[in-house]
Structure formats: C-alpha cells, structure tokens
Design an enzyme around this catalytic site. Structure first.
Site, PDB file in Angstrom:
ATOM      1  N   ARG A 117      -8.318  -0.950   8.461  1.00  0.00           N
ATOM      2  CA  ARG A 117      -9.361  -0.004   8.034  1.00  0.00           C
ATOM      3  C   ARG A 117      -9.587   1.045   9.128  1.00  0.00           C
ATOM      4  O   ARG A 117     -10.713   1.242   9.605  1.00  0.00           O
ATOM      5  CB  ARG A 117     -10.644  -0.754   7.715  1.00  0.00           C
ATOM      6  CG  ARG A 117     -11.471   0.003   6.687  1.00  0.00           C
ATOM      7  CD  ARG A 117     -12.576  -0.782   6.080  1.00  0.00           C
ATOM      8  NE  ARG A 117     -13.184   0.037   5.042  1.00  0.00           N
ATOM      9  CZ  ARG A 117     -14.005  -0.413   4.125  1.00  0.00           C
ATOM     10  NH1 ARG A 117     -14.339  -1.671   4.092  1.00  0.00           N
ATOM     11  NH2 ARG A 117     -14.524   0.377   3.225  1.00  0.00           N
ATOM     12  N   CYS A 118      -8.528   1.701   9.481  1.00  0.00           N
ATOM     13  CA  CYS A 118      -8.573   2.509  10.686  1.00  0.00           C
ATOM     14  C   CYS A 118      -7.367   3.432  10.715  1.00  0.00           C
ATOM     15  O   CYS A 118      -6.306   3.083  10.229  1.00  0.00           O
ATOM     16  CB  CYS A 118      -8.530   1.535  11.861  1.00  0.00           C
ATOM     17  SG  CYS A 118      -7.987   2.200  13.405  1.00  0.00           S
ATOM     18  N   GLU A 143     -12.777   4.516   6.020  1.00  0.00           N
ATOM     19  CA  GLU A 143     -12.796   3.658   7.208  1.00  0.00           C
ATOM     20  C   GLU A 143     -13.954   3.910   8.146  1.00  0.00           C
ATOM     21  O   GLU A 143     -14.182   3.117   9.068  1.00  0.00           O
ATOM     22  CB  GLU A 143     -11.507   3.905   8.001  1.00  0.00           C
ATOM     23  CG  GLU A 143     -10.277   3.655   7.217  1.00  0.00           C
ATOM     24  CD  GLU A 143      -9.076   4.359   7.811  1.00  0.00           C
ATOM     25  OE1 GLU A 143      -7.982   4.116   7.321  1.00  0.00           O
ATOM     26  OE2 GLU A 143      -9.241   5.141   8.757  1.00  0.00           O
ATOM     27  N   GLN A 175       0.824  -1.207   0.000  1.00  0.00           N
ATOM     28  CA  GLN A 175       0.000   0.000   0.000  1.00  0.00           C
ATOM     29  C   GLN A 175       0.862   1.263   0.000  1.00  0.00           C
ATOM     30  O   GLN A 175       0.341   2.364  -0.101  1.00  0.00           O
ATOM     31  CB  GLN A 175      -0.892   0.022   1.256  1.00  0.00           C
ATOM     32  CG  GLN A 175      -1.851  -1.147   1.345  1.00  0.00           C
ATOM     33  CD  GLN A 175      -2.616  -1.194   2.645  1.00  0.00           C
ATOM     34  OE1 GLN A 175      -2.759  -2.260   3.228  1.00  0.00           O
ATOM     35  NE2 GLN A 175      -3.151  -0.083   3.127  1.00  0.00           N
TER      36      GLN A 175
END
Ligand code: CDP
Length: 797
Positions: free
Chosen positions: A371-372, A742, A224
């Site tokens: 996701r945070c 998120e 990523q």
C-alpha cells in the site's frame, strides 16, 4: 439560454458518492475469485517448503511421493533445471530460485511441488519427499550480512563475493555537507521500519490451463498486473505471447503482494503444459506470510541540520534495506531503493543527500510496495519522525516547526531537495484544518494539567506528500517497459458502453469510479457503463494497479478516451443537426447549435447515428483507445493528527482521537475516497501498534500465522474523523484528480508513534521502534531509554 445539461450527480458523475457496483456481488458471496474457478479435469498442486533458512541441499528423494495413488507429477529443482526454469528473473534485475537446486536461502522457500487429484493427496505426497539438508550459518539482519567472514548467501551468482545487493545514492552531497557546517543544531535519529506483510485475505493462487489442441495457455491468477505477467511468461517460458491469456478474476485484496511473479505460478504453468490438464495452486495463509513479497525491513540513520530559529538547512539519510535472499522488489528500474528520495518533498529544504545499501539475508524476498509507492511509506515515516525529533531538539512547537518549513502555496511547481517536481498543494491550510479539528491549543493545556496528576497524554502529527502515478516514460520503467496505462471505450448503438482498462482493481472500486469519469466526460449515466479489467485477451495493455497509480494514469486514460469519443460524436452531431462542426456546442450529455440552443442531439442519438446514419466518408462505430503517459506524478498531501493516553504502569496506549485531512485533488467518488482513507489508517494503526514479521536468531519466521501476525479487528480499531475541505486539483491530470489509495497507510504510522513519544516527553525517550508494543513502552518508561526493534542475534555472537 436555459441549459438542458444533465445533473452530473444524478447520473453518477464526478463528486457522486455512488454506491459501489461491485459490492452487489461481493456482499452476496457471489464474487468470482481464483479459488472459485473449477475446470473440467483439474488437478491440484501443493508446494513443499524448506524448514531451514539456510542449508545446502545434499539430495532430494521423491520416490515415495510418486508412489502415492492420485499423484500425477512431482516437480523438483533438478527437473526444472532441465527446462531452464530452476531460476527466474526478478523485476529488479536479479534472479530468484523457482525450486531450489543448490541451497535453500530462507525458511519457507519452495523446494518441490506435487500435482495430484486433490490438494490433500498433494499435501501428503509433499510430506513423503525426503530432503537431506546440510545446515549453514544464518543471517537475519544487515549487521550480520556485512560482518567479517559472513557466509555469502548468493554464492550462485558469479562475481558476488559478499551480501551487498547495491549501494545507491541520490541528492547533493557537497551542498548537504555545507549545510551541516552552517548548522546551529544537528538533530539525529536512528529508526527501524520493521518487516511487515500486506497479508491480503485471499492468498495467492493460479489455475494454469494449457490446451495442446490450440496451443493456448490460459492462466487464471491473483495478479495486480496481468499484462506484465503475460510478458514475463512469454519471456521466461519462451512461449509466444499471443498464445498466452492471463485472467485476473476478482481479487481479495492485493496491497502490492500480488505484483511479483511467484514460483507457484511458474510451477502450475509448467505442470499444466506437461500434463495437458488444468492445474490449480492455492496458497495457504502460512505460505503467503512466509514466502511472498514482504514490505519495509529497513534501517535509517538520519540527521538534520537546523538553524536556531527552526529553519531546516539540510538533511542526510542513510538506509540499510534487508532484501531477503533475492532482490525482487517490484519498482521502477532506475531507483534501487524505490522512491525513498521523495522524503521531505513537502518541506522547503535547500540540500539533501541519501545513501542506500541493500543487503541479502536469509529471509523471504520481497520489498514490495505494501500500500505504498515504492518505499514512500518508509520515507514519510522517517521524515515525520525526524521532524518531530528536530522540533523537540530545538524546543519548538511541532506544528509551528512544520508550518515554518512547508513549501508555500505559491511555490509550485516545486523542485524537492532530491529532484522531484511536486505539482500543487496547500500544506499550511491542511495543517490548520487538522489542528482546529483536534483542538490543538486546548489539548496542549489539558496535556500539561494531566501530567501534573501523573497521566501521560500525547499528540502526534504526521504529514505526507506522496508521488503517485508512476510514471512518465522519461523516468519510469520496469525492466525497460514504460509505465503508461490505457483505456478502451466502446459505445454501443443504444448509448450504453463498455470500458476496459489496463489497470486491475483488487477492491478499490474501479468498476464504480471509472464509469463516473465516463459520465462526467460524456453524460452517459454511470449505470449505463460496464467496466471490465484483468483479461489480457480483451483489455488494452497496462502496467497494472499498485502504487495508487490507477487514478493518476488509467483514470486519466479513461478521461482521454472519453474525449476522443466526444470528438467523434461532435462530428456526428453536426451531421445530424445539419450545421458545421464549429457551430456545435457541448453541455453534459448533449450537443446543441450555438445560435439555437434548443436544437440539439443527445450523446445517445450520436451513438445511434454512428451505426446507422454516419456522414459520408466517416468510419462507422463509436469506439476508441487511449494510452496515457503522464507528464508528471500527482502529489496528494495529508495531515494526520492523533491523541493518545499511555498507561505508565503497563505501557498500554489508547487512541483518544484521530483526525485526517486529505487533499487528493478532485474526488471522483467521495465515499470511496473515505473508505480508502479509513482502510489505510487502520493499516497504519496495525503497523504502529501490533504488527510485524520478525525472525529469531536461528532464522525462524515469527509471524507466520494470524496468532502471531496481528490484524486489528473492529474491536481494536480506533474511530477516525475525516476532513475533505481542502481540494487542490492536480494541474496536469485531465480531471484534476490525484491518487489516494495509499496515503493514509503511508502517512498514518508516524502520527501514532509521534503521539506515544510525545506522551513520554521529559523522560528522555526519543524513539520506540514499531510496533510500539506495550512492553516496549513500559521498558522505555521504566528505564528511560529508547527501545530498538532490531531482530535478535545469537547469544554466541
Ligand atoms: O491504484 P489504486 O486504485 O489502488 O488507487 P487510487 O488510484 O488512488 O484509487 C483508489 C480508489 O479511489 C479508486 O476507486 C479511485 O477511482 C478512487 N479515487 C477517487 O474517487 N478520487 C480520487 N481523487 C482518487 C481516487
């Protein structure tokens, strides 16, 4: 004057629910993932993993593996050590074993690698490696880690006499103490957010291709953050950075799991350099679940000081975070427990204090922001569970308690109790929209009536405000590298364009939405803009995509570079129109003469002039780059409300309705935003109802496969009603957008848990730890007690 401006929706600008351009290849099965890439002469690598969670390595005998036909190389820790590569630095200033030398410290740790003609030979050869382990006592939770006489897991580190990674604190200790002295009521809650895993459908993998003739190392990999990997490879392997090219092709989901540097990447690179052939490593599902970045695994002791009328006077939080064997959180360096201290940002609270302790255990390392934004999920979960418990303790209505304590619309920018500056929001309005949508008053009546008949209905509210867009260079860096991002835009002479950014999409749709920002700023139709990310030889430097930072940072850079292009195009327009620049006006897609609006030139005509008819002294071409250092984080807000029915006989609970009210400022692509929210809510539902990775008392990982680690399918997933009527533009973002990726995964879990606890009102049950499995609910109802999710300890302890 009649405007000749383009219709922004028609050209796919802001607010257009343009279909995702990347889906054309994805749904036809034509995506180009790391595993799809085949290079001439390519070899395959497999990893031998430790079956034991804690053991001294007495010896490793790889002789039988070397003898297997088709085996080219066996890497062990000893060999890595001779090249100073047995250990690597982590993103949190710790070290992590690449291949174990002295001890194994978690089940699944990388012990050796085999490189062979095909993956099957490599796997067989891994099994032929004989490792003599001497088992050591195992630590699977913070209490064991801090017990007297606990074995020191990181005995490799000089001066590490215990299992404590850090002790960190933030906030106003004295002010918070005073708030508690003045409190009428003190509400307390202890919670565990269990270890979960991002579990992207595509596992991690890499293909390293070292070319001796050019000395160039090209690595295709599932990352990523390709530029960070390039820098890390340059520093760890001491290779010149200009000779390293990292290419992130299509990625099948990342969710934070593909930010860290993993041993598999390092070993495939070394193997390619040694063998001078491309080496592919593709992780299997179990390898991914047991060894790569996990999330959460954190315990909270929370207390709220309350005035009888409902005003929150102060909050105290203590967290114990289980970091596994290596402290490898990918997070801004200054903050030891991520952005946990964003808790209570939506509430107007005079004083708060947080202490955090990190501990080593015999589990896989990670602490990734699944996701945070760096522990915000945990922060919001603890916040909203504590808020519900506090309202209950006061005997107040859940919604009224929240509304009373919210930061008011005219209080922005607002300094939170832990020192963040939130930018904007309309919290009460979002709550009102949600309550109306769920038909709050009627549900409460229905709930009371149902209870008379023995039916258990519950309603859970959760709110969240998330600091998205890390971050401004004053406060945010990773290993000293500031967290800005970038965009490069090249407008060709025919008016078509290519845009590259330092972000890296993993399914979020950047190829679609970035082009929409260009369309908004320049009037070039989105279909005329191709977007590329993920190749460090072509894309400008960026910190990558995680923590929903792409729109707040890279998206802002896209707007800024488009404006630079527009500024140059204005000069070209003045030249073409033979007027001074001051006399030129802009409307979408076109410059015109202020005094004669009918006389104008399109952005495409300006582009052609940049290559064929520029004014004297002007540098030819129409391209530019922008680096964006955000002035602040963006602060989206959301309210999630869910109603459930709990079966008192079995503990099974079903969602009756769920509504989501998200305010993420200006929506670039409303359809993509809705997709992000639905995906996040589904992950929230999974975490709250079925999903966790746990460990038995012997340190065996339970949850190492999809039989034990559950992903909800369309069958289990409830329906969601999404509301978009509240829009508070971000005051400091060039197009007013805030992040969204998120939010629903961050704020959703507490709504589900709060709903189940609400259904049990009157039983005295204050908490059931996630996942709220039917047997836990049944136990809570039957024995009228809280149910903890802490992992088991050995019987003999
Ligand atoms: O960093 P990441 O891409 O994961 O998260 P994000 O910046 O919140 O964006 C997720 C997706 O939603 C991207 O395609 C964004 O461009 C899109 N988005 C949007 O259309 N409008 C917003 N206000 C925020 C995001």
């Amino acid at each position: 004057m009649t405007s000749q401006a383009l219709d922004e929706i028609k050209i796919g600008g802001l607010g257009s629910s343009r279909k995702r351009v990347e889906d054309d290849r994805f749904i036809r099965g034509r995506g180009n993932y790391t595993d799809d890439i085949v290079l001439p002469g390519m070899l395959h690598m497999e990893i031998l993993r430790s079956p034991l969670p804690h053991a001294r390595i007495k010896s490793i005998d790889a002789s039988k593996a070397w003898e297997i036909p088709g085996v080219h190389l066996v890497l062990t820790g000893e060999m890595m050590a001779t090249r100073n590569l047995a250990w690597m630095p982590t993103l949190s200033y710790d070290t992590q074993a690449v291949l174990a030398t002295d001890k194994v410290r978690f089940q699944g740790q990388e012990v050796a690698c085999v490189i062979a003609d095909d993956p099957y030979i490599a796997k067989d050869a891994c099994e032929a490696i004989e490792v003599d382990y001497e088992p050591l006592p195992v630590i699977v939770n913070p209490w064991q880690a801090t017990a007297d006489g606990a074995p020191v897991i990181r005995d490799d580190k000089v001066n590490q006499a215990d299992n404590v990674v850090y002790n960190w604190e933030v906030g106003d200790r004295a002010g918070t103490d005073r708030a508690f002295e003045q409190a009428d009521v003190i509400s307390k809650l202890e919670l565990h957010y269990p270890r979960s895993h991002p579990s992207p459908i595509e596992c991690c993998g890499s293909i390293a291709d070292f070319n001796r003739a050019t000395s160039k190392l090209t690595v295709y990999m599932t990352t990523q953050a390709p530029h960070i990997i390039r820098a890390a490879v340059a520093m760890v392997a001491e290779l010149p950075e200009q000779m390293i090219r990292i290419i992130s092709p299509d990625i099948g989901g990342g969710f934070g799991n593909k930010v860290p540097v993993y041993p598999g990447y390092v070993c495939s690179i070394l193997a390619s350099i040694l063998l001078e052939r491309p080496v592919k490593w593709i992780e299997d599902k179990t390898g991914n679940l047991i060894s790569t970045g996990f999330a959460r695994d954190i315990y909270l002791k929370g207390e709220m000081a309350l005035r009888r009328d409902g005003k929150i006077l102060g909050v105290r939080m203590h967290t114990d975070a289980d970091h596994g064997a290596f402290f490898s959180d990918a997070q801004p360096s200054k903050f030891k427990i991520g952005l946990m201290h964003s808790a209570f940002a939506a509430y107007d609270i005079p004083a708060a204090h947080l202490t955090a302790r990190g501990l080593y255990t015999n589990k896989a390392p990670g602490g990734v922001a699944y996701r945070c934004s760096f522990r915000v999920t945990e922060a919001m979960f603890f916040q909203e569970r504590m808020v519900q418990a506090a309202a209950d303790d006061l005997g107040m209505d859940q919604a009224a308690f929240r509304r009373m304590n919210f930061v008011r619309d005219d209080d922005f920018p607002h300094r939170t109790p832990f020192g963040f500056l939130t930018d904007s929001g309309q919290y009460a309005k979002c709550l009102d929209v949600g309550l109306k949508a769920i038909d709050y008053e009627n549900f409460r009546e229905e709930q009371a009536a149902a209870r008379q008949r023995g039916r258990l209905l519950g309603l859970g509210i959760s709110t969240m405000t998330e600091p998205l867009g890390a971050g401004n260079s004053r406060e945010y860096d990773i290993l000293g590298i500031k967290m800005f991002d970038s965009a490069e835009l090249k407008v060709h002479m025919t008016g078509k364009a290519i845009l590259r950014t330092g972000a890296k999409t993993q399914g979020q749709g950047h190829e679609t939405t970035w082009a929409q920002i260009v369309a908004h700023e320049l009037g070039i139709p989105a279909d005329d803009v191709v977007v590329e990310e993920g190749d460090t030889d072509t894309a400008p430097f960026g910190m990558g995509t995680y923590a929903s930072r792409s729109t707040p940072v890279a998206g802002a850079a896209v707007a800024m570079v488009s404006r630079k292009i527009r500024a140059k195009a204005r000069k070209l327009a003045a030249h073409l129109l033979e007027v001074s620049e001051e006399d030129v006006e802009w409307e979408l897609g076109r410059f015109y003469v202020r005094s004669s609006p009918g006389r104008g030139v399109t952005i495409q005509e300006c582009a052609m002039a940049a290559y064929s008819n520029m004014p004297d002294g002007m540098e030819p071409g129409l391209e530019n780059t922008a680096y964006y250092d955000p002035p602040n984080l963006t602060w989206p807000f959301a309210v999630y409300i869910v109603t459930v029915e709990v079966d008192p006989e079995t503990g099974v609970w079903d969602v009756l309705k769920m509504v989501a009210v998200d305010d993420c400022g200006v929506r670039i692509n409303p359809m993509i935003v809705e997709g992000q929210i639905m995906g996040g809510l589904t992950e929230a539902y999974a975490m709250s109802s079925m999903q966790f990775i746990t460990f038995d008392a012997d340190g065996n990982c339970v949850g190492s496969n999809y039989m034990d680690y559950l992903l909800p399918t369309a069958w289990e997933t409830p329906g969601y009603e999404l509301h978009s009527e509240v829009v508070t533009p971000c005051p400091h973002h060039p197009i007013g957008a805030k992040g969204i990726g998120e939010c629903a995964a961050v704020g959703g879990p507490a709504a589900f848990v709060n709903a189940v606890i609400d259904a049990l009102t009157g039983t005295g049950v204050r908490n059931i730890d996630m996942p709220v499995l039917p047997d836990r609910v049944w136990e809570a109802i039957t024995y009228r007690r809280d149910v903890s999710g802490a992992p088991p300890v050995r019987q003999d302890e």
